[in-house]
Motif scaffolding. Structure first.
Motif, short mmCIF file in Angstrom:
data_model
loop_
_atom_site.label_atom_id
_atom_site.label_comp_id
_atom_site.label_asym_id
_atom_site.label_seq_id
_atom_site.Cartn_x
_atom_site.Cartn_y
_atom_site.Cartn_z
N TRP A 155 -10.67 28.05 68.23
CA TRP A 155 -11.48 26.86 68.50
C TRP A 155 -12.85 27.01 67.89
CZ3 TRP A 155 -9.70 22.77 71.57
CH2 TRP A 155 -8.49 22.99 72.22
N MET A 156 -13.44 25.87 67.48
CA MET A 156 -14.82 25.79 67.03
C MET A 156 -15.50 24.73 67.89
SD MET A 156 -14.08 25.55 63.00
CE MET A 156 -15.30 26.51 62.18
N PHE A 157 -16.74 24.99 68.30
CA PHE A 157 -17.49 24.07 69.14
C PHE A 157 -18.81 23.77 68.46
CE2 PHE A 157 -14.54 26.17 71.88
CZ PHE A 157 -14.14 25.18 72.78
N ASN A 158 -19.16 22.49 68.37
CA ASN A 158 -20.36 22.08 67.67
C ASN A 158 -21.08 21.03 68.51
OD1 ASN A 158 -21.98 22.34 65.36
ND2 ASN A 158 -21.05 20.55 64.41
N TYR A 159 -22.35 21.28 68.78
CA TYR A 159 -23.19 20.30 69.48
C TYR A 159 -24.24 19.82 68.50
CZ TYR A 159 -27.22 18.68 72.20
OH TYR A 159 -28.30 17.97 72.66
N ILE A 160 -24.24 18.53 68.26
CA ILE A 160 -25.25 17.92 67.40
C ILE A 160 -26.03 16.94 68.25
CG2 ILE A 160 -25.65 16.48 65.38
CD1 ILE A 160 -23.06 17.68 64.21
N LYS A 161 -27.31 17.19 68.37
CA LYS A 161 -28.18 16.34 69.19
C LYS A 161 -28.18 14.92 68.63
CE LYS A 161 -31.98 18.06 70.99
NZ LYS A 161 -33.33 18.60 71.12
N PRO A 162 -27.96 13.93 69.50
CA PRO A 162 -27.96 12.54 69.03
C PRO A 162 -29.33 12.13 68.48
CG PRO A 162 -27.14 12.69 71.30
CD PRO A 162 -27.67 14.04 70.93
N VAL A 163 -29.31 11.34 67.43
CA VAL A 163 -30.55 10.80 66.86
C VAL A 163 -30.94 9.57 67.66
CG1 VAL A 163 -31.58 9.82 64.80
CG2 VAL A 163 -29.88 11.64 64.59
N LYS A 164 -32.18 9.53 68.10
CA LYS A 164 -32.63 8.39 68.91
C LYS A 164 -33.57 7.51 68.14
CE LYS A 164 -31.93 10.82 73.14
NZ LYS A 164 -32.30 11.07 74.46
N GLN B 135 -14.43 38.40 56.30
CA GLN B 135 -13.44 37.47 56.83
C GLN B 135 -12.12 37.71 56.11
OE1 GLN B 135 -15.35 33.81 55.75
NE2 GLN B 135 -16.50 33.69 57.65
N GLN B 136 -11.04 37.61 56.85
CA GLN B 136 -9.72 37.75 56.25
C GLN B 136 -8.82 36.68 56.82
OE1 GLN B 136 -8.42 41.73 57.06
NE2 GLN B 136 -9.74 42.62 55.50
N LEU B 137 -8.00 36.11 55.96
CA LEU B 137 -7.06 35.08 56.37
C LEU B 137 -5.77 35.75 56.81
CD1 LEU B 137 -6.90 31.98 56.50
CD2 LEU B 137 -5.82 32.05 54.27
N GLN B 138 -5.37 35.49 58.04
CA GLN B 138 -4.12 36.02 58.58
C GLN B 138 -3.15 34.87 58.81
OE1 GLN B 138 -3.60 39.32 59.03
NE2 GLN B 138 -5.64 39.72 58.27
N PRO B 139 -1.86 35.08 58.57
CA PRO B 139 -0.90 34.00 58.87
C PRO B 139 -1.06 33.54 60.32
CG PRO B 139 0.17 35.79 57.69
CD PRO B 139 -1.23 36.27 58.04
N GLY B 140 -1.13 32.24 60.51
CA GLY B 140 -1.33 31.67 61.84
C GLY B 140 -2.79 31.47 62.20
N ASP B 141 -3.70 32.11 61.45
CA ASP B 141 -5.13 31.98 61.70
C ASP B 141 -5.79 31.04 60.69
OD1 ASP B 141 -5.05 33.70 63.82
OD2 ASP B 141 -5.97 35.38 62.78
N ASN B 142 -5.00 30.22 60.03
CA ASN B 142 -5.57 29.40 58.97
C ASN B 142 -6.00 28.02 59.45
OD1 ASN B 142 -2.87 28.79 59.40
ND2 ASN B 142 -2.52 28.19 57.29
N PHE B 143 -6.19 27.87 60.77
CA PHE B 143 -6.73 26.61 61.28
C PHE B 143 -7.47 26.85 62.60
CE2 PHE B 143 -2.97 26.98 63.80
CZ PHE B 143 -3.28 26.38 65.00
N HIS B 144 -8.34 25.93 62.92
CA HIS B 144 -9.05 25.88 64.20
C HIS B 144 -8.94 24.45 64.72
CE1 HIS B 144 -11.14 29.36 62.47
NE2 HIS B 144 -11.54 29.65 63.69
N LEU B 145 -9.07 24.29 66.01
CA LEU B 145 -9.32 22.98 66.57
C LEU B 145 -10.82 22.89 66.75
CD1 LEU B 145 -6.43 22.72 69.16
CD2 LEU B 145 -6.59 21.65 66.91
N ALA B 146 -11.44 21.90 66.15
CA ALA B 146 -12.90 21.76 66.17
C ALA B 146 -13.30 20.63 67.10
CB ALA B 146 -13.41 21.48 64.76
#
Length: 142
Positions: free
Chosen positions: A133-142, A76-87
């Motif tokens: 972007w980052m996408f995360n699915y967490i199954k709801p606890v029932k 992994q390398q940090l590039q200017p402008g790549d230092n964030f994601h919308l999660a």
């Protein structure tokens, strides 16, 4: 439920940055995972194992600031402008597929949706406008 949150990438100083943010915003970390907590981390250099894999700091009723260290040993390398994601975090499997496929259309899939140790599905992409972007699915606890 759907959450959209800023996810910041740092070059080895996530812990210092989040200690600073906590001193400003107050509150407590709700998650603090080091790379040493990740399966297979024993193959990583010790310095990288102690870096932050994921940290979360609620900064209000509806926003959580999240972050990670970028790790050279994981190519992994940090590039200017790549230092964030919308999660985006959702609690519906159909939504994660619809959103991931929609946002990644015409862009670049960095990590396809797949099972991870912390949740059901996780994936990363860069949209056709260059936003990460980052996408995360967490199954709801029932």
């Amino acid at each position: 439920m759907m959450l959209l949150e800023p996810y910041l990438n740092f070059n080895g100083n996530t812990e210092q940055a989040f200690l600073f943010y906590r001193s400003v915003f107050g509150g407590n970390f709700t998650v603090l995972m080091r790379f040493a907590d990740m399966p297979g981390s024993e193959k990583m250099p010790e310095a990288d194992r102690q870096r932050i894999m994921h940290i979360s700091l609620p900064i209000g009723d509806h926003v959580t600031l999240k972050g990670t260290d970028v790790i050279d040993s994981l190519n992994q390398q940090l590039q200017p402008g790549d230092n964030f994601h919308l999660a985006i975090t959702v609690d519906n499997e159909a939504d994660i597929h619809r959103l991931f496929n929609g946002i990644s259309a015409g862009g670049t899939v960095i990590m396809p949706l797949g099972k991870e140790s912390w949740g059901e599905l996780f994936g990363m992409c860069k949209d056709k406008f260059g936003i990460q972007w980052m996408f995360n699915y967490i199954k709801p606890v029932k």
